[in-house]
Design an enzyme around this catalytic site. Structure first.
Site, PDB file in Angstrom:
ATOM      1  N   GLU A  27      49.312  42.205  41.224  1.00 20.30           N
ATOM      2  CA  GLU A  27      49.250  42.133  39.931  1.00 20.30           C
ATOM      3  C   GLU A  27      48.265  43.026  39.231  1.00 20.30           C
ATOM      4  O   GLU A  27      47.494  43.939  40.026  1.00 20.30           O
ATOM      5  CB  GLU A  27      48.130  40.751  39.804  1.00 20.30           C
ATOM      6  CG  GLU A  27      48.619  39.511  40.099  1.00 20.30           C
ATOM      7  CD  GLU A  27      47.567  38.313  39.889  1.00 20.30           C
ATOM      8  OE1 GLU A  27      46.876  38.621  38.894  1.00 20.30           O
ATOM      9  OE2 GLU A  27      47.766  37.225  40.303  1.00 20.30           O
ATOM     10  N   GLU A  41      44.706  34.352  45.086  1.00 21.20           N
ATOM     11  CA  GLU A  41      43.235  34.809  44.991  1.00 21.20           C
ATOM     12  C   GLU A  41      42.043  33.918  45.484  1.00 21.20           C
ATOM     13  O   GLU A  41      41.186  33.427  45.006  1.00 21.20           O
ATOM     14  CB  GLU A  41      42.844  35.202  43.689  1.00 21.20           C
ATOM     15  CG  GLU A  41      43.377  36.347  43.069  1.00 21.20           C
ATOM     16  CD  GLU A  41      43.120  36.846  41.697  1.00 21.20           C
ATOM     17  OE1 GLU A  41      42.487  36.266  41.167  1.00 21.20           O
ATOM     18  OE2 GLU A  41      43.572  37.992  41.331  1.00 21.20           O
TER      19      GLU A  41
HETATM   20  C1  GAL Z   1      44.211  37.110  38.416  1.00 18.46           C
HETATM   21  C2  GAL Z   1      45.073  35.889  38.383  1.00 18.46           C
HETATM   22  C3  GAL Z   1      46.019  35.653  37.538  1.00 18.46           C
HETATM   23  C4  GAL Z   1      45.804  35.891  36.189  1.00 18.46           C
HETATM   24  C5  GAL Z   1      45.051  37.215  36.217  1.00 18.46           C
HETATM   25  C6  GAL Z   1      44.394  37.756  34.614  1.00 18.46           C
HETATM   26  O1  GAL Z   1      42.881  37.132  38.798  1.00 18.46           O
HETATM   27  O2  GAL Z   1      45.421  36.038  39.868  1.00 18.46           O
HETATM   28  O3  GAL Z   1      46.685  34.479  37.756  1.00 18.46           O
HETATM   29  O4  GAL Z   1      44.766  34.815  35.873  1.00 18.46           O
HETATM   30  O5  GAL Z   1      43.980  37.305  36.911  1.00 18.46           O
HETATM   31  O6  GAL Z   1      43.989  38.781  34.705  1.00 18.46           O
END
Ligand code: GAL
Length: 685
Positions: A319, A155
């Protein structure tokens, strides 16, 4: 490989971020993980994004053994590894020894070591060190059969204002402006408030305690931040391209939250060109108390279609959470079946994966209560694990059809980072009510409610393939964009635009002599004034004998050639044109002068859907809240997802013959969908 397949695996990818290095001192946990992965029907894990301290605990001392073991285990289970480069978080020894890696904020305060996602993008040391680490990873794991893809950093975002970055910014400006400071001063409207620069060293990045009123500078700084981030990324991938040219590369993109609007900090339309596969991290706040479930579903669709349109290919959901996050204002559990529904929506809009953050919930630190597939109880009997396993099984069943299938849209909706940035700092209009990306979401929603697929494009995309091109609030338009829109309409396209469009050029300098002549020709009007409303003001427009409330903006229009489709009801411009239509050469151009209530958008786009014969992937009669979206396979058949994003049972009517994709049973006519239920069907075209 199918024509549009984005990885070498023919399965839908199910799994996610796995941080085994957090558990090296806990015997039995990693063994248990690999047992549970099978039970959860998972096949793909992203490893290493925050592992620098576990891979190089001291400068020059490497400890790859734990990662070797994870590769062995993933290979034994027939799984995939998405190997991350660890630049998203640094070990403490590095910040201590090489403080140039620490970011300086806009107030010129050097940050201390801590947290993550906070390194300087210019630091020569950090660039070199990241390259060195990535080279070691590629040398050690590049030939592993399970290595599916590279996941670069995590990110990317943020900006640094240190001296190294100031110099890099000035060098960047010299390239953009042919080393000519006069050009900079002209483009930035220098004499205003005595802001003429007489040498390059006087130029600094914008700051709340320094320069913040020169809009051209603000805009160029944003562009520089994107370019500098990409330049860092390009340095990261040098050894990977050299040693593993066949392994695709991605980096995980984001949306802004909780609005689900495009990530404003970086111009992804430029970044997208540099990656092989688009992937993004989606965390919708389902069941919130400020919008209907279907409204949020439409916003998720909007973001999905924007990532799809960047390469016109399937993309990966990198994710998501199987339950809740830990950073929303209220971290609500997903209701039963919502996880399945939400994941199916991703597949419907072009994802070839459903990956999570994260596999196992951390025991300590800031993410210990973030949802994960495996909870602190380590059980397979809890609701979340069971829902994940159910989804995993369904994804296995759908893989053959879904992987590599394409989404096709006849409508393009244009989002532009430059316009968003420029409008954000522009003083004028309503300071709180500009709402540019939110306005695009509203236009998208009217088409989404009718199941019309939409590409959310940028000016990097071609326009000509769309029957309908929607460009509301395109505040900043270069001469080139004006010309391209003109050609699009002249060649038979249908263009929709609105208030606050085409006001400034690429330096945020207004056009002189009225609205651009080319735009006047295309739209057959000239917008004269934009009236900004207080939130307590009200007015209406009448379109097709129906009245609609308007708010925020009303443009007073001088009609030249165009036909008037709607008029204002009140104020000193009562009875004057509010919406117009112009025939220009072989095409048509609509101008919507005011921000109208949702029902106006619904009726306006229903009219266009009929007129332009825009078709959904499958004809289904339903109420608002059911969404029908799908993809086309290489053999020309479609897979369609019929999704109920409401809390009520929905009676729908399927107007074509289809087959249930899981059972093969024929379906058509009246069907009832339970709350949050999804039907997946195959259709011959
Ligand atoms: C994302 C990040 C992850 C984790 C996740 C939690 O933005 O890439 O590492 O922190 O959020 O929701």
């Amino acid at each position: 490989m199918k024509k549009h397949q984005v990885t070498k695996d023919t399965r839908l990818l199910h799994g996610g971020d796995y941080n085994p290095d957090q558990w090296l001192d806990c015997p039995g946990i990693i063994d248990q993980d690999f047992k549970l992965m099978k039970q959860a029907h998972t096949n793909t894990f992203s490893v290493g994004m925050f592992s620098w301290a576990s891979l190089e605990p001291e400068e020059g001392v490497y400890t790859f053994e734990w990662l070797d073991d994870i590769f062995d285990r993933i290979e034994a289970m027939g799984g995939n590894m998405i190997l991350a480069t660890p630049s998203g978080a640094r070990p403490a020894w590095m910040s201590q020894k090489y403080p140039e890696v620490l970011r300086v904020d806009a107030l010129r305060r050097k940050q201390l070591h801590g947290a993550r996602h906070n390194h300087c993008f210019t630091s020569p040391y950090y660039r070199e060190k990241a390259q060195e680490m990535n080279r070691k990873l590629a040398e050690r794991y590049g030939k592993r059969s399970s290595l599916l893809m590279w996941h670069i950093s995590n990110e990317y975002g943020g900006e640094c204002h240190c001296d190294l970055c100031q110099t890099a910014f000035r060098d960047w400006l010299k390239v953009q402006y042919d080393n000519d400071l006069d050009k900079v001063n002209q483009s930035w409207w220098g004499p205003f408030w005595s802001h003429t620069f007489t040498n390059w060293e006087q130029i600094e990045s914008p700051s709340p305690i320094g320069e913040n009123a020169v809009h051209g500078l603000n805009l160029d700084w944003r562009r520089f931040v994107t370019d500098q981030t990409i330049s860092f990324y390009k340095d990261e991938i040098v050894p990977l391209r050299e040693l593993t040219p066949e392994v695709p590369i991605t980096t995980n993109f984001m949306s802004d939250n909780p609005s689900f609007t495009p990530f404003r900090a970086l111009d992804y339309s430029k970044f997208a060109k540099e990656v092989d596969v688009i992937s993004w991290d989606a965390y919708p706040a389902w069941h919130n108390d400020y919008e209907e479930t279907y409204e949020l579903a439409s916003k998720v669709g909007f973001m999905n279609d924007s990532f799809k349109s960047m390469k016109q290919k399937p993309w990966l959901l990198m994710e998501s959470t199987p339950s809740h996050v830990n950073w929303h204002q209220f971290n609500k559990a997903k209701r039963p079946s919502m996880h399945y529904l939400s994941a199916m929506q991703m597949l419907a809009h072009g994802s070839d994966s459903n990956l999570y953050f994260q596999w196992r919930k951390s025991r300590g630190s800031s993410e210990k209560f973030h949802g994960a597939v495996v909870d602190h109880d380590g059980s397979t009997e809890n609701r979340v694990f069971k829902e994940v396993a159910r989804l995993g099984k369904a994804m296995e069943d759908l893989s053959e059809k879904v992987v590599g299938s394409q989404r096709i849209a006849e409508v393009g909706l244009l989002y532009d980072w430059d316009s968003d940035w420029a409008l954000e700092h522009t003083q004028g209009f309503g300071l709180q009510t500009k709402l540019y990306p939110e306005t695009l979401q509203k236009h998208y929603q009217s088409l989404w409610e009718k199941d019309i697929p939409v590409d959310v494009i940028t000016k990097e995309n071609t326009f000509k393939d769309y029957k309908l091109l929607v460009v509301p609030m395109l505040y900043l338009m270069s001469e080139e964009t004006v010309q391209r829109l003109k050609v699009y309409v002249a060649n038979g396209g249908t263009l929709v635009s609105s208030y606050i469009t085409g006001l400034v050029n690429e330096h945020d300098l207004t056009y002189l002599g009225g609205w651009k002549k080319e735009l006047q020709e295309v739209f057959g009007i000239e917008p004269l004034e934009t009236d900004t409303y207080y939130t307590s003001d009200s007015n209406e427009l009448t379109f097709n004998n129906k009245q609609y409330a308007i708010r925020d903006y009303a443009t007073i229009i001088d009609v030249k050639e165009a036909e008037v489709l709607a008029q204002y009801e009140g104020d000193f411009y009562a009875d004057s044109a509010a919406v117009t239509l112009n025939n220009y050469k072989d095409g048509e151009a609509y101008y919507i002068g005011a921000r109208a209530e949702d029902d106006f958008n619904r009726d306006f786009y229903s009219h266009l859907i009929e007129k332009l014969d825009l078709s959904p992937g499958l004809k289904v009669e339903h109420e608002i809240g059911v969404s029908v979206q799908g993809r086309i396979l290489d053999d020309g058949t479609s897979i369609i997802f019929i999704m109920n994003f409401t809390e009520e049972e929905q009676a729908i009517e399927i107007l074509e013959d289809v087959r249930d994709s899981f059972t093969g049973e024929t379906l058509s006519g009246d069907v009832s969908l339970k709350p949050y239920e999804v039907l997946v069907v195959d259709k011959n075209n």
